[in-house]
Scaffold this active site. Structure first.
Site, PDB file in Angstrom:
ATOM      1  N   LYS A 119      10.270  -7.621   9.710  1.00 54.15           N
ATOM      2  CA  LYS A 119       9.670  -6.511   8.963  1.00 54.15           C
ATOM      3  C   LYS A 119      10.673  -5.782   8.087  1.00 54.15           C
ATOM      4  O   LYS A 119      10.347  -5.344   6.979  1.00 54.15           O
ATOM      5  CB  LYS A 119       9.006  -5.528   9.928  1.00 54.15           C
ATOM      6  CG  LYS A 119       7.896  -6.145  10.783  1.00 54.15           C
ATOM      7  CD  LYS A 119       6.770  -6.695   9.934  1.00 54.15           C
ATOM      8  CE  LYS A 119       5.603  -7.190  10.767  1.00 54.15           C
ATOM      9  NZ  LYS A 119       5.892  -8.406  11.531  1.00 54.15           N
ATOM     10  N   GLU A 203       9.073   4.497   9.948  1.00 58.36           N
ATOM     11  CA  GLU A 203       8.455   4.742   8.652  1.00 58.36           C
ATOM     12  C   GLU A 203       7.475   5.901   8.774  1.00 58.36           C
ATOM     13  O   GLU A 203       7.022   6.245   9.868  1.00 58.36           O
ATOM     14  CB  GLU A 203       7.759   3.493   8.115  1.00 58.36           C
ATOM     15  CG  GLU A 203       6.520   3.075   8.854  1.00 58.36           C
ATOM     16  CD  GLU A 203       5.860   1.846   8.226  1.00 58.36           C
ATOM     17  OE1 GLU A 203       6.562   1.036   7.592  1.00 58.36           O
ATOM     18  OE2 GLU A 203       4.626   1.715   8.384  1.00 58.36           O
ATOM     19  N   HIS A 238      -4.497  -0.831  17.708  1.00 54.59           N
ATOM     20  CA  HIS A 238      -3.901  -1.356  16.474  1.00 54.59           C
ATOM     21  C   HIS A 238      -4.329  -2.793  16.190  1.00 54.59           C
ATOM     22  O   HIS A 238      -3.694  -3.489  15.398  1.00 54.59           O
ATOM     23  CB  HIS A 238      -2.371  -1.272  16.509  1.00 54.59           C
ATOM     24  CG  HIS A 238      -1.847   0.106  16.719  1.00 54.59           C
ATOM     25  ND1 HIS A 238      -1.947   1.109  15.783  1.00 54.59           N
ATOM     26  CD2 HIS A 238      -1.220   0.679  17.790  1.00 54.59           C
ATOM     27  CE1 HIS A 238      -1.409   2.216  16.248  1.00 54.59           C
ATOM     28  NE2 HIS A 238      -0.972   1.986  17.462  1.00 54.59           N
ATOM     29  N   ARG A 295      -0.058 -17.134   7.681  1.00 51.83           N
ATOM     30  CA  ARG A 295      -0.966 -18.056   8.366  1.00 51.83           C
ATOM     31  C   ARG A 295      -2.400 -17.719   7.957  1.00 51.83           C
ATOM     32  O   ARG A 295      -2.631 -16.776   7.201  1.00 51.83           O
ATOM     33  CB  ARG A 295      -0.826 -17.902   9.882  1.00 51.83           C
ATOM     34  CG  ARG A 295      -1.000 -16.453  10.332  1.00 51.83           C
ATOM     35  CD  ARG A 295      -1.102 -16.290  11.815  1.00 51.83           C
ATOM     36  NE  ARG A 295      -0.999 -14.908  12.246  1.00 51.83           N
ATOM     37  CZ  ARG A 295      -1.952 -14.003  12.176  1.00 51.83           C
ATOM     38  NH1 ARG A 295      -3.110 -14.310  11.628  1.00 51.83           N
ATOM     39  NH2 ARG A 295      -1.767 -12.766  12.623  1.00 51.83           N
TER      40      ARG A 295
END
Length: 501
Positions: A119, A203, A238, A295
């Site tokens: 990430k 973040e 999530h 994917r």
């Protein structure tokens, strides 16, 4: 170099394995299934031309064992491997090992996986490509105090996220500075257990975020297109439960801007194949890069429904070295599609898994209704794998009509033997926030009342029990002659069930 694929080993199980095999069948390509001990009689095994046992129930001993999977491909002379999603689908080492054996990997390069799977590396790459990212740390945190300083600068609440993560694992929302250090340690521990990598970063946590992703396709010649967006904001833990395409939020201008960013993101990592660029859109309609899934996505059926493009066929043809058969202007969106994930979970108990044998599994039908399922009636949903029973998707001319069609399909869907997310999906589609299109990723927290759903589930359990009793009496009346009055009156269990619902 172009190469015709003749036999595909599907390195997966359940509905996605069966979905890939169906397209292979239509393309005249033979298929090989792999299976663990509890999956010996699974639908994907029955459908395939050949099958190979790869181990016991634990994924680490079967579907995640690279040696066994590649060995199965060599044993059956498969010239390609399709990884589906999950398991080894985003594992660069597996991709390289497959190619080293002279087998085609139906997916992107290991380098693209590496760049977008990390990430922090992905955020850096996106920044250079001009794709907006949420404010926060540029690299994984090594010093908690420095990270806390960044969190103070961007302002609480903040997100702590696993650098190598996904699926909500290794993620913590921190609303108050006093909870920051403990949340970092907790996220690191979960990331270490889930991914073998405890790096995390910080973040800004966006206000009223919408989760919107763009499907992309790219061939070996660098031709890259998008297939419009999917809205995935209804989530628990999530993780997505309901998806739709297109999004009710985007204006034409915002859609074009996000689509352009998605194509830039794919080109930045020299992407090849099918992939998804995920964004968060805040209440001010500013969008930010979230991650890339290298994917096929679980929710790909809604994109197929509005574009008419078979994404698995596109993956296979790209892997064969063929150029994309269309350009961006050729791709048009038609109507509206919604997907509900039917999980064996208890919505009234924090969506915890509800495993068991499907004593009844009767799927809905009709024009514009699609069911992707990897479990049959009499099959078992176990604790060993994802608790998904099926993906129910519908397509109609407008969003309003699609919602009505989905509610009809959910009403028609009959499952007993375990609790499911069907009542939650019905609740969501009937809610004003969803029907108006004014919802975000906090939908469950803000609107879902598990107490009411508990009562709904209890009614369903009683219905299922009563249906089983009627079925038993019906069988008895036909077999032994007892309770003959049931047969004589023409009582039919399926009609009874329909009337009860």
């Amino acid at each position: 170099m172009k190469q015709t694929i003749k036999k595909v080993l599907v390195a997966n199980r359940g509905e996605i394995a069966l979905r890939v095999m169906r397209t292979c069948y239509e393309m005249g390509i033979r298929t090989v299934a792999i299976y663990s001990t509890p999956d010996a009689k699974a639908p994907h095994v029955k459908f395939a031309d050949e099958s190979v046992w790869v181990g016991e129930a634990a994924s680490s001993e079967s579907y995640l064992d690279m040696d066994k999977v590649i060995g199965a491909a060599k044993q059956t002379d498969a010239d390609a491997i399709h990884p589906g999603y999950g398991f080894l689908s985003e594992n660069g080492e597996f991709s390289n090992r497959v190619k080293d054996e002279g087998i085609i990997f139906i997916g992107p390069s290991a380098e693209s996986m590496r760049l977008m799977g990390d990430k922090t590396a992905a955020r850096d790459l996106m920044g250079k490509a001009g794709v907006p990212c949420p404010p926060g740390t540029k690299d994984a945190m090594e010093d908690v105090e420095k990270a806390l300083s960044v969190a103070r600068n961007v302002g609480f609440p903040v997100l702590i996220k696993a650098a190598a993560g996904g699926g909500g694992k290794g993620m913590r929302i921190v609303h108050d500075e006093k909870d920051f250090t403990a949340s970092v340690k907790s996220a690191q521990s979960e990331a270490r257990n889930a991914f073998g990598d405890d790096r995390v970063y910080v973040e800004k946590y966006l206000e009223e975020p919408r989760h919107i992703e763009f499907q992309i396709l790219a061939d070996r010649d660098g031709n890259t297109v998008h297939l419009f967006e999917r809205e995935c904001s209804v989530q628990r833990r999530h993780q997505k439960v309901i998806e739709e395409a297109p999004s009710s939020l985007l204006t034409s201008k915002l859609r074009d801007e996000m689509a352009d960013a998605a194509v830039k993101a794919a080109k930045a990592c020299n992407y090849e194949g099918a992939g998804t660029i995920e964004f968060l859109v805040d209440k001010h309609q500013k969008f930010y890069f979230l991650e890339m899934n290298t994917r096929l996505q679980v929710e790909h059926p809604v994109t197929e429904m509005i574009t008419g493009i078979d994404l698995v066929r596109a993956q296979i043809e790209i892997a064969e070295g063929k150029p994309l058969p269309f350009q961006q202007n050729d791709i048009q969106k038609n109507g509206h599609a919604i997907e509900c994930r039917v999980y064996a979970e208890d919505p009234s108990d924090q969506f915890l898994p509800s495993t068991g044998t499907l004593t009844r599994h009767r799927i809905p039908a009709g024009a514009g209704v699609r069911v992707d399922s990897g479990v049959e009636e009499g099959g078992e949903v176990t604790i060993n794998y994802d608790p998904m029973i099926s993906k129910l998707s519908v397509h109609s001319a407008t969003r309003k009509l699609a919602i009505k069609k989905m509610l009809r399909a959910l009403h028609e869907y009959e499952i007993s033997g375990c609790r499911t997310t069907i009542p939650f999906c019905e609740f969501t589609l009937k809610h004003d926030a969803f029907s108006s299109g004014q919802y975000d990723t906090h939908f469950v927290k803000d609107h879902f009342d598990p107490v009411k759903e508990t009562m709904f589930e209890k009614v369903n359990e009683l219905d299922a029990l009563a249906a089983s009793l009627v079925a038993a009496l019906h069988e008895d009346s036909q077999g032994s002659g007892k309770n003959g009055n049931l047969k004589q009156t023409g009582t039919d269990v399926n009609q009874w069930w329909s009337n009860r619902r």
